[in-house]
Motif scaffolding. Structure first.
Motif, PDB file in Angstrom:
ATOM      1  N   GLU A  24       0.838  -1.186   0.000  1.00 44.16           N
ATOM      2  CA  GLU A  24       0.000   0.000   0.000  1.00 44.16           C
ATOM      3  C   GLU A  24       0.875   1.237   0.000  1.00 44.16           C
ATOM      4  O   GLU A  24       2.012   1.210   0.455  1.00 44.16           O
ATOM      5  CB  GLU A  24      -0.879   0.023   1.256  1.00 44.16           C
ATOM      6  CG  GLU A  24      -1.848  -1.100   1.366  1.00 44.16           C
ATOM      7  CD  GLU A  24      -2.674  -1.018   2.641  1.00 44.16           C
ATOM      8  OE1 GLU A  24      -2.851   0.107   3.162  1.00 44.16           O
ATOM      9  OE2 GLU A  24      -3.123  -2.057   3.094  1.00 44.16           O
ATOM     10  N   GLU A  25       0.302   2.308  -0.476  1.00 44.89           N
ATOM     11  CA  GLU A  25       1.026   3.568  -0.404  1.00 44.89           C
ATOM     12  C   GLU A  25       0.942   4.059   1.031  1.00 44.89           C
ATOM     13  O   GLU A  25      -0.137   4.146   1.604  1.00 44.89           O
ATOM     14  CB  GLU A  25       0.384   4.595  -1.339  1.00 44.89           C
ATOM     15  CG  GLU A  25       0.488   4.255  -2.793  1.00 44.89           C
ATOM     16  CD  GLU A  25      -0.186   5.299  -3.662  1.00 44.89           C
ATOM     17  OE1 GLU A  25      -0.380   6.443  -3.196  1.00 44.89           O
ATOM     18  OE2 GLU A  25      -0.535   4.961  -4.793  1.00 44.89           O
ATOM     19  N   LYS A  26       2.068   4.365   1.618  1.00 44.70           N
ATOM     20  CA  LYS A  26       2.082   4.806   3.005  1.00 44.70           C
ATOM     21  C   LYS A  26       2.318   6.300   3.080  1.00 44.70           C
ATOM     22  O   LYS A  26       3.217   6.826   2.440  1.00 44.70           O
ATOM     23  CB  LYS A  26       3.154   4.068   3.789  1.00 44.70           C
ATOM     24  CG  LYS A  26       2.873   2.597   3.903  1.00 44.70           C
ATOM     25  CD  LYS A  26       3.823   1.910   4.822  1.00 44.70           C
ATOM     26  CE  LYS A  26       3.449   0.446   4.931  1.00 44.70           C
ATOM     27  NZ  LYS A  26       4.319  -0.266   5.837  1.00 44.70           N
ATOM     28  N   ASP A  27       1.513   6.937   3.902  1.00 41.27           N
ATOM     29  CA  ASP A  27       1.648   8.367   4.105  1.00 41.27           C
ATOM     30  C   ASP A  27       2.684   8.566   5.211  1.00 41.27           C
ATOM     31  O   ASP A  27       2.525   8.029   6.313  1.00 41.27           O
ATOM     32  CB  ASP A  27       0.296   8.960   4.503  1.00 41.27           C
ATOM     33  CG  ASP A  27       0.319  10.469   4.570  1.00 41.27           C
ATOM     34  OD1 ASP A  27       1.305  11.073   4.090  1.00 41.27           O
ATOM     35  OD2 ASP A  27      -0.651  11.045   5.098  1.00 41.27           O
ATOM     36  N   PRO A  28       3.720   9.306   4.981  1.00 45.94           N
ATOM     37  CA  PRO A  28       4.758   9.470   6.005  1.00 45.94           C
ATOM     38  C   PRO A  28       4.258  10.219   7.245  1.00 45.94           C
ATOM     39  O   PRO A  28       4.762  10.024   8.340  1.00 45.94           O
ATOM     40  CB  PRO A  28       5.860  10.262   5.301  1.00 45.94           C
ATOM     41  CG  PRO A  28       5.211  10.880   4.108  1.00 45.94           C
ATOM     42  CD  PRO A  28       4.054  10.010   3.742  1.00 45.94           C
ATOM     43  N   ASP A  29       3.236  11.027   7.083  1.00 46.97           N
ATOM     44  CA  ASP A  29       2.716  11.793   8.218  1.00 46.97           C
ATOM     45  C   ASP A  29       1.468  11.157   8.820  1.00 46.97           C
ATOM     46  O   ASP A  29       0.819  11.773   9.672  1.00 46.97           O
ATOM     47  CB  ASP A  29       2.380  13.222   7.770  1.00 46.97           C
ATOM     48  CG  ASP A  29       3.611  13.993   7.328  1.00 46.97           C
ATOM     49  OD1 ASP A  29       4.703  13.676   7.833  1.00 46.97           O
ATOM     50  OD2 ASP A  29       3.472  14.900   6.484  1.00 46.97           O
ATOM     51  N   ALA A  30       1.138   9.950   8.422  1.00 50.42           N
ATOM     52  CA  ALA A  30      -0.104   9.312   8.885  1.00 50.42           C
ATOM     53  C   ALA A  30      -0.094   9.108  10.406  1.00 50.42           C
ATOM     54  O   ALA A  30      -1.095   9.362  11.083  1.00 50.42           O
ATOM     55  CB  ALA A  30      -0.316   7.984   8.179  1.00 50.42           C
ATOM     56  N   LYS A  32       1.587  10.754  12.668  1.00 50.85           N
ATOM     57  CA  LYS A  32       1.524  12.058  13.324  1.00 50.85           C
ATOM     58  C   LYS A  32       0.099  12.609  13.260  1.00 50.85           C
ATOM     59  O   LYS A  32      -0.416  13.142  14.251  1.00 50.85           O
ATOM     60  CB  LYS A  32       2.504  13.016  12.655  1.00 50.85           C
ATOM     61  CG  LYS A  32       2.580  14.366  13.319  1.00 50.85           C
ATOM     62  CD  LYS A  32       3.608  15.262  12.652  1.00 50.85           C
ATOM     63  CE  LYS A  32       3.647  16.608  13.315  1.00 50.85           C
ATOM     64  NZ  LYS A  32       4.573  17.534  12.649  1.00 50.85           N
ATOM     65  N   LYS A  33      -0.557  12.467  12.107  1.00 51.02           N
ATOM     66  CA  LYS A  33      -1.934  12.944  11.959  1.00 51.02           C
ATOM     67  C   LYS A  33      -2.881  12.184  12.888  1.00 51.02           C
ATOM     68  O   LYS A  33      -3.763  12.779  13.505  1.00 51.02           O
ATOM     69  CB  LYS A  33      -2.394  12.789  10.507  1.00 51.02           C
ATOM     70  CG  LYS A  33      -1.747  13.764   9.563  1.00 51.02           C
ATOM     71  CD  LYS A  33      -2.231  13.537   8.143  1.00 51.02           C
ATOM     72  CE  LYS A  33      -1.535  14.474   7.165  1.00 51.02           C
ATOM     73  NZ  LYS A  33      -1.952  14.228   5.772  1.00 51.02           N
ATOM     74  N   GLU A  34      -2.673  10.879  12.967  1.00 54.38           N
ATOM     75  CA  GLU A  34      -3.531  10.063  13.841  1.00 54.38           C
ATOM     76  C   GLU A  34      -3.335  10.450  15.306  1.00 54.38           C
ATOM     77  O   GLU A  34      -4.299  10.542  16.067  1.00 54.38           O
ATOM     78  CB  GLU A  34      -3.221   8.573  13.641  1.00 54.38           C
ATOM     79  CG  GLU A  34      -4.024   7.649  14.507  1.00 54.38           C
ATOM     80  CD  GLU A  34      -5.517   7.692  14.199  1.00 54.38           C
ATOM     81  OE1 GLU A  34      -6.294   7.329  15.109  1.00 54.38           O
ATOM     82  OE2 GLU A  34      -5.924   8.087  13.098  1.00 54.38           O
ATOM     83  N   GLU A  35      -2.104  10.714  15.694  1.00 59.50           N
ATOM     84  CA  GLU A  35      -1.826  11.129  17.069  1.00 59.50           C
ATOM     85  C   GLU A  35      -2.482  12.477  17.375  1.00 59.50           C
ATOM     86  O   GLU A  35      -3.080  12.655  18.453  1.00 59.50           O
ATOM     87  CB  GLU A  35      -0.308  11.224  17.269  1.00 59.50           C
ATOM     88  CG  GLU A  35       0.099  11.518  18.690  1.00 59.50           C
ATOM     89  CD  GLU A  35       1.613  11.546  18.830  1.00 59.50           C
ATOM     90  OE1 GLU A  35       2.111  12.542  19.385  1.00 59.50           O
ATOM     91  OE2 GLU A  35       2.271  10.598  18.382  1.00 59.50           O
ATOM     92  N   ALA A  40      -6.879  15.590  19.856  1.00 62.41           N
ATOM     93  CA  ALA A  40      -8.016  16.494  19.707  1.00 62.41           C
ATOM     94  C   ALA A  40      -9.285  15.851  20.276  1.00 62.41           C
ATOM     95  O   ALA A  40     -10.086  16.521  20.935  1.00 62.41           O
ATOM     96  CB  ALA A  40      -8.208  16.848  18.240  1.00 62.41           C
ATOM     97  N   LEU A  41      -9.473  14.552  20.059  1.00 59.35           N
ATOM     98  CA  LEU A  41     -10.633  13.852  20.619  1.00 59.35           C
ATOM     99  C   LEU A  41     -10.596  13.853  22.144  1.00 59.35           C
ATOM    100  O   LEU A  41     -11.615  14.085  22.797  1.00 59.35           O
ATOM    101  CB  LEU A  41     -10.693  12.415  20.094  1.00 59.35           C
ATOM    102  CG  LEU A  41     -11.115  12.247  18.633  1.00 59.35           C
ATOM    103  CD1 LEU A  41     -10.976  10.783  18.207  1.00 59.35           C
ATOM    104  CD2 LEU A  41     -12.535  12.722  18.436  1.00 59.35           C
ATOM    105  N   ARG A  42      -9.416  13.589  22.715  1.00 61.90           N
ATOM    106  CA  ARG A  42      -9.282  13.603  24.181  1.00 61.90           C
ATOM    107  C   ARG A  42      -9.583  14.987  24.744  1.00 61.90           C
ATOM    108  O   ARG A  42     -10.282  15.123  25.747  1.00 61.90           O
ATOM    109  CB  ARG A  42      -7.864  13.171  24.590  1.00 61.90           C
ATOM    110  CG  ARG A  42      -7.663  11.684  24.687  1.00 61.90           C
ATOM    111  CD  ARG A  42      -6.360  11.366  25.394  1.00 61.90           C
ATOM    112  NE  ARG A  42      -5.206  11.805  24.619  1.00 61.90           N
ATOM    113  CZ  ARG A  42      -4.573  11.066  23.700  1.00 61.90           C
ATOM    114  NH1 ARG A  42      -4.996   9.866  23.434  1.00 61.90           N
ATOM    115  NH2 ARG A  42      -3.532  11.536  23.064  1.00 61.90           N
TER     116      ARG A  42
END
Length: 134
Positions: A24-30, A32-35, A40-42
């Motif tokens: 799969e194509e991997k996003d290098p900032d994925a 960091k974005k998920e964190e 933000a949810l917390r």
């Protein structure tokens, strides 16, 4: 012919490589974005809890003001008073719930060989005890 194949498979051609095991194509900032999204949810959840805690405190203050104004007691206080009144009214009752055996009402090991007469004499006033012992 290509056109017919594309129409038949629809959008599946894009996912065909994934299904066959291609990387799969991997996003290098994925990560960091998920964190950041999790943080933000917390933070949003903490703000929501603080907002509702503040609202509940205001409601409780208003409830207490009404209780004070009209002389109403809290439910816990009413239940405690009702329980105490029930215990007080059943203190001398034969149907009260059993508690521990009161002191002096149990079997006494040293008095096992005493007769009933000795027990009665023990509870009489001093001069009568002396007369009966003689």
């Amino acid at each position: 012919m290509e056109f017919v194949m594309k129409q038949a498979l629809g959008g599946a051609t894009k996912d065909m490589g994934k299904m066959l095991g291609a990387d799969e194509e991997k996003d290098p900032d994925a990560a960091k974005k998920e964190e950041e999204r999790q943080e933000a949810l917390r933070q949003a959840e903490e703000e929501r809890k603080a907002k509702y805690a503040k609202m509940e405190a205001e409601r409780e203050a208003m409830r207490q003001g009404i209780r004070d104004k009209y002389g109403i007691k809290k439910r816990e206080e009413r239940e405690a008073e009702a329980q105490a009144a029930m215990e007080a009214s059943s203190e001398g009752s034969l149907t009260r719930p059993k508690k521990a055996v009161p002191p002096g009402c149990g079997e006494e090991p040293e008095g096992a060989d005493e007769s009933i007469l000795d027990t009665v004499i023990r509870y009489l006033p001093g001069p009568l005890q002396d007369m009966l012992k003689k």
